[in-house]
Design an enzyme around this catalytic site. Structure first.
Site, PDB file in Angstrom:
ATOM      1  CB  THR A 146     -17.574 -41.057 -19.283  1.00  0.00           C
ATOM      2  OG1 THR A 146     -17.721 -40.351 -17.793  1.00  0.00           O
ATOM      3  CG2 THR A 146     -18.093 -42.459 -19.182  1.00  0.00           C
ATOM      4  NE  ARG A 177     -20.381 -38.038  -8.979  1.00  0.00           N
ATOM      5  CZ  ARG A 177     -20.254 -38.129 -10.336  1.00  0.00           C
ATOM      6  NH1 ARG A 177     -19.130 -38.851 -10.827  1.00  0.00           N
ATOM      7  NH2 ARG A 177     -21.041 -37.874 -11.186  1.00  0.00           N
ATOM      8  CB  VAL A 178     -19.455 -44.025  -7.152  1.00  0.00           C
ATOM      9  CG1 VAL A 178     -19.762 -44.992  -8.011  1.00  0.00           C
ATOM     10  CG2 VAL A 178     -18.386 -44.466  -6.080  1.00  0.00           C
ATOM     11  N   GLY A 179     -20.336 -42.261  -9.735  1.00  0.00           N
ATOM     12  CA  GLY A 179     -21.156 -41.756 -10.830  1.00  0.00           C
ATOM     13  C   GLY A 179     -21.893 -42.780 -11.387  1.00  0.00           C
ATOM     14  CG  ASP A 180     -23.779 -42.681 -15.132  1.00  0.00           C
ATOM     15  OD1 ASP A 180     -22.782 -41.822 -14.998  1.00  0.00           O
ATOM     16  OD2 ASP A 180     -24.160 -42.995 -16.341  1.00  0.00           O
ATOM     17  N   GLY A 188     -23.744 -37.825 -13.928  1.00  0.00           N
ATOM     18  CA  GLY A 188     -23.811 -39.537 -13.265  1.00  0.00           C
ATOM     19  C   GLY A 188     -25.143 -39.351 -12.311  1.00  0.00           C
TER      20      GLY A 188
END
Lengths: 134, 178
Positions: free
Chosen positions: A1, A29-32, A55
């Site tokens: 990131t 999957r999606v993080g922050d 995340g």
């Protein structure tokens, strides 16, 4: 990131974050990082934030907006708000990572609770600083 | 000149210090220096914080050692899925994107979503279609491939584990539930 926060000469704050996610992630999957308020937030009245780390925890803690709220509603300084969220709240949850933050006065905070964080910072009055570990 | 300030990050975690060789540490630091210099020059010349963060993050995305853009990690399927966002502190306008695979600079797409889409958050192939409409640069999987990220994926691909950006330890997928 990766991420960046900035204050320009007109007093405007901005934040941006970009990521490839986690190695071996599944199921879309999606993080922050792409979630406004969790991994990224900017408000001229408070601060600009970009997060990095695990995340799922940053989403549940709504980290970036939480710091802004602590400043806006509780009157905490940028350092107080960042330290509380990263070094107390996230640690208690088990969330590993850190963030970069700038407030509307140009103060910079770069707290993390992991072994290190790749980071660099500079303002109009100081020399460029680059660090990886503590 | 009024005060300006900028900070960048290239991820948290980090490999153990004794495994970080000087040459590699210098490469990381060069990537950080190049990125912050681009943003700082914009601020110094009176440019906007929004332009500065977009340019610095684009530079970090183009640097293969960081997990974004060109150096993005592999998913379980051996693909790349990238996410990005940007926010303007003056207007509280924001743009975000997730799950795109062939956009060279997802942060630039996030900004275009903020300014041109009429929405805040777009995802997946349709977000890529919007990027194409906006004439953003795209690339095939070979552009995003790095040997180090491929090796990292090989270590965990047959397991339920996953890894953060810079780490020598594997995380169990149940941990997130606390």
């Amino acid at each position: 990131t990766v991420g960046c926060v900035a204050l320009d000469q007109y007093g405007n704050l901005a934040a941006a974050t970009s990521t490839g996610g986690m190695t071996n992630k599944r199921f879309g999957r999606v993080g922050d990082s792409s979630i406004i308020g969790a991994g990224t937030y900017a408000n001229n009245n408070t601060c600009a934030i970009s997060c990095t780390g695990h995340g799922e925890y940053f989403i549940r803690a709504v980290v970036a907006y939480d710091i802004s709220c602590l400043m806006e509603y509780k009157g905490l300084s940028l350092k107080e708000a960042c330290d509380f969220v990263v070094k107390e709240k996230l640690v208690k949850m088990g969330g590993e990572g850190g963030l970069i933050a700038i407030d509307s006065y140009g103060n910079i905070e770069l707290p993390f609770n992991s072994a290190g964080m790749y980071r660099a910072w500079k303002n109009s009055d100081t020399e460029l600083q680059i660090r990886i570990y503590e | 000149m009024k005060k300006y300030a900028i900070a960048i990050h290239g991820g948290a975690g980090t490999i153990l210090r004794h495994l970080m060789f000087t040459e590699k540490e210098n490469m990381y630091k060069q990537g950080l220096q190049d990125a912050i210099t681009i943003g700082e020059q914009i601020l110094k010349m009176g440019g906007s914080s929004l332009d500065a963060v977009e340019s610095s993050v684009s530079s970090l995305e183009n640097f293969p050692l960081f997990n974004a853009g060109k150096g993005a990690v592999f998913t379980n399927k051996g693909t790349h899925e990238m996410d990005a966002s940007i926010m303007d502190g003056l207007t509280l306008e924001a743009g975000a994107v997730c799950g795109v695979s062939n956009i060279k600079n997802p942060v630039q797409l996030a900004r275009l979503i903020k300014e041109k889409s009429g929405h805040v958050f777009l995802s997946g192939p349709d977000a890529e279609a919007f990027a194409h409409k906006m004439s953003l640069p795209t690339a095939g999987p070979e552009y995003f491939y790095t040997q180090e990220r491929f090796n990292q994926w090989q270590e965990v691909k047959e397991t339920d584990s996953y890894q953060l950006d810079h780490t020598d330890k594997k995380e169990n997928s149940e941990k997130k539930f606390g």
